[in-house]
Design a protein around this motif. Structure first.
Motif, PDB file in Angstrom:
ATOM      1  N   UNK A  98       0.783  -1.223   0.000  1.00 22.73           N
ATOM      2  CA  UNK A  98       0.000   0.000   0.000  1.00 22.73           C
ATOM      3  C   UNK A  98       0.813   1.270   0.000  1.00 22.73           C
ATOM      4  N   UNK A  99       2.126   1.165   0.076  1.00 23.58           N
ATOM      5  CA  UNK A  99       2.956   2.372   0.062  1.00 23.58           C
ATOM      6  C   UNK A  99       2.779   3.096  -1.250  1.00 23.58           C
ATOM      7  N   UNK A 100       2.938   4.423  -1.217  1.00 23.67           N
ATOM      8  CA  UNK A 100       2.450   5.193  -2.344  1.00 23.67           C
ATOM      9  C   UNK A 100       3.313   5.146  -3.599  1.00 23.67           C
ATOM     10  N   UNK A 101       4.518   4.692  -3.576  1.00 23.36           N
ATOM     11  CA  UNK A 101       5.323   4.672  -4.790  1.00 23.36           C
ATOM     12  C   UNK A 101       5.836   3.271  -5.070  1.00 23.36           C
TER      13      UNK A 101
ATOM     14  N   UNK B  30      -7.824   4.322  -2.040  1.00 22.65           N
ATOM     15  CA  UNK B  30      -6.704   4.607  -1.133  1.00 22.65           C
ATOM     16  C   UNK B  30      -5.640   5.444  -1.825  1.00 22.65           C
ATOM     17  N   UNK B  33      -2.720   7.719  -8.444  1.00 18.47           N
ATOM     18  CA  UNK B  33      -1.322   7.874  -8.850  1.00 18.47           C
ATOM     19  C   UNK B  33      -1.239   8.232 -10.324  1.00 18.47           C
ATOM     20  N   UNK B  35       1.783   8.016 -13.329  1.00 19.79           N
ATOM     21  CA  UNK B  35       3.103   7.552 -13.722  1.00 19.79           C
ATOM     22  C   UNK B  35       3.371   7.997 -15.151  1.00 19.79           C
ATOM     23  N   UNK B  45       7.192   6.987 -11.272  1.00 19.70           N
ATOM     24  CA  UNK B  45       6.219   7.684 -10.438  1.00 19.70           C
ATOM     25  C   UNK B  45       6.286   9.191 -10.659  1.00 19.70           C
ATOM     26  N   UNK B  48       1.017  11.524  -6.378  1.00 20.19           N
ATOM     27  CA  UNK B  48       0.083  10.759  -5.561  1.00 20.19           C
ATOM     28  C   UNK B  48      -0.880  11.732  -4.912  1.00 20.19           C
ATOM     29  N   UNK B  91      -5.480   3.064  -6.142  1.00 16.16           N
ATOM     30  CA  UNK B  91      -5.281   1.993  -5.163  1.00 16.16           C
ATOM     31  C   UNK B  91      -6.631   1.666  -4.529  1.00 16.16           C
ATOM     32  N   UNK B  94      -8.221  -3.162  -1.394  1.00 14.61           N
ATOM     33  CA  UNK B  94      -7.255  -4.215  -1.090  1.00 14.61           C
ATOM     34  C   UNK B  94      -5.819  -3.737  -1.234  1.00 14.61           C
ATOM     35  N   UNK B  95      -5.637  -2.435  -1.399  1.00 17.97           N
ATOM     36  CA  UNK B  95      -4.317  -1.836  -1.576  1.00 17.97           C
ATOM     37  C   UNK B  95      -3.608  -2.348  -2.824  1.00 17.97           C
ATOM     38  N   UNK B  96      -4.402  -2.707  -3.842  1.00 13.65           N
ATOM     39  CA  UNK B  96      -3.850  -3.069  -5.139  1.00 13.65           C
ATOM     40  C   UNK B  96      -4.091  -1.922  -6.108  1.00 13.65           C
TER      41      UNK B  96
END
Lengths: 113, 109
Positions: A98-101, B30, B33, B35, B45, B48, B91, B94-96
């Motif tokens: 879950x980290x942003x980068x 969540x 982003x 890129x 990156x 965010x 995100x 599920x943090x995917x």
């Protein structure tokens, strides 16, 4: 090395053959990911690992397997390659889930004939 | 289902400003982003956003409206090296990361 490396850079493979794509990072990141990128589609997650010793399935896991024996390495194996697995494969890592980068490797271009 | 929409291709002139839009429908949120991906290279990156509003970083800015499921990437003082694909990703719960197909930006002199 600095960052993430992948090997091979490119590969042509006969259908039915077994192939392992290698990925190594030296940033001591906990989380690692395998994506495939196909023309006209977004990156799709194949498998991921939030920490050494654990793995999980992403959006398109069928036909692929992974292992995470240590922090640095995250190989992706195609047990019996099929033409639909022709793609560019990217390995990525992040400090933690879950980290942003996410940091990406240079990619492996795989062609299955 | 989960969906990220962004234009397939845009063209702009060197020195100008361009805005690349992204709309999303995902199961949970969540963060969003952006890129950059040059042809034949890996994504890198850019930005965010997790709260509504504008985040500025040099020539690039990114905006988020969670209530509208909308973001944009603003590129100012365009340079030829900005020719690349710009990928929007969200995100989920599920943090995917769920990725859009990318916007190919062509810069003309």
């Amino acid at each position: 090395i600095a960052g993430i490396t992948q090997a091979p850079t490119s590969q042509i493979l006969a259908a039915g053959r077994r192939m392992t794509l290698r990925c190594t990072q030296d940033m001591r990141h906990n989380a690692m990911y395998w994506y495939r990128q196909d023309l006209g589609l977004g990156l799709r997650l194949i498998h991921y690992s939030n920490t050494a010793g654990t793995t999980g399935k992403g959006e398109v896991p069928d036909g692929y397997s992974v292992s995470r024996a240590n922090t640095d390495d995250f190989p992706l194996t195609l047990a019996s390659a099929v033409p639909s697995q022709t793609s560019v494969y990217f390995c990525a890592s992040s400090e933690r889930e879950g980290y942003n980068e996410q940091f990406f490797g240079p990619g492996t271009r795989l062609t299955v004939l | 289902g989960q969906n990220i929409d962004q234009p397939t291709e845009m063209t702009a002139t060197e020195g100008a400003i361009v805005q690349i839009n992204c709309t999303y429908q995902t199961s949970g949120f969540n963060g969003l982003f952006w890129y950059q991906q040059h042809a034949g290279e890996a994504p890198t990156f850019l930005s965010y956003n997790v709260l509504d509003g504008l985040e500025e970083k040099g020539r690039f800015s990114s905006f988020l409206s969670r209530s509208k499921g909308y973001s944009y990437l603003l590129l100012k003082e365009l340079q030829m090296k900005d020719s690349a694909s710009y990928l929007c990703a969200v995100m989920d719960s599920n943090y995917q990361l769920i990725w859009g197909a990318g916007t190919k930006l062509i810069i003309k002199p």
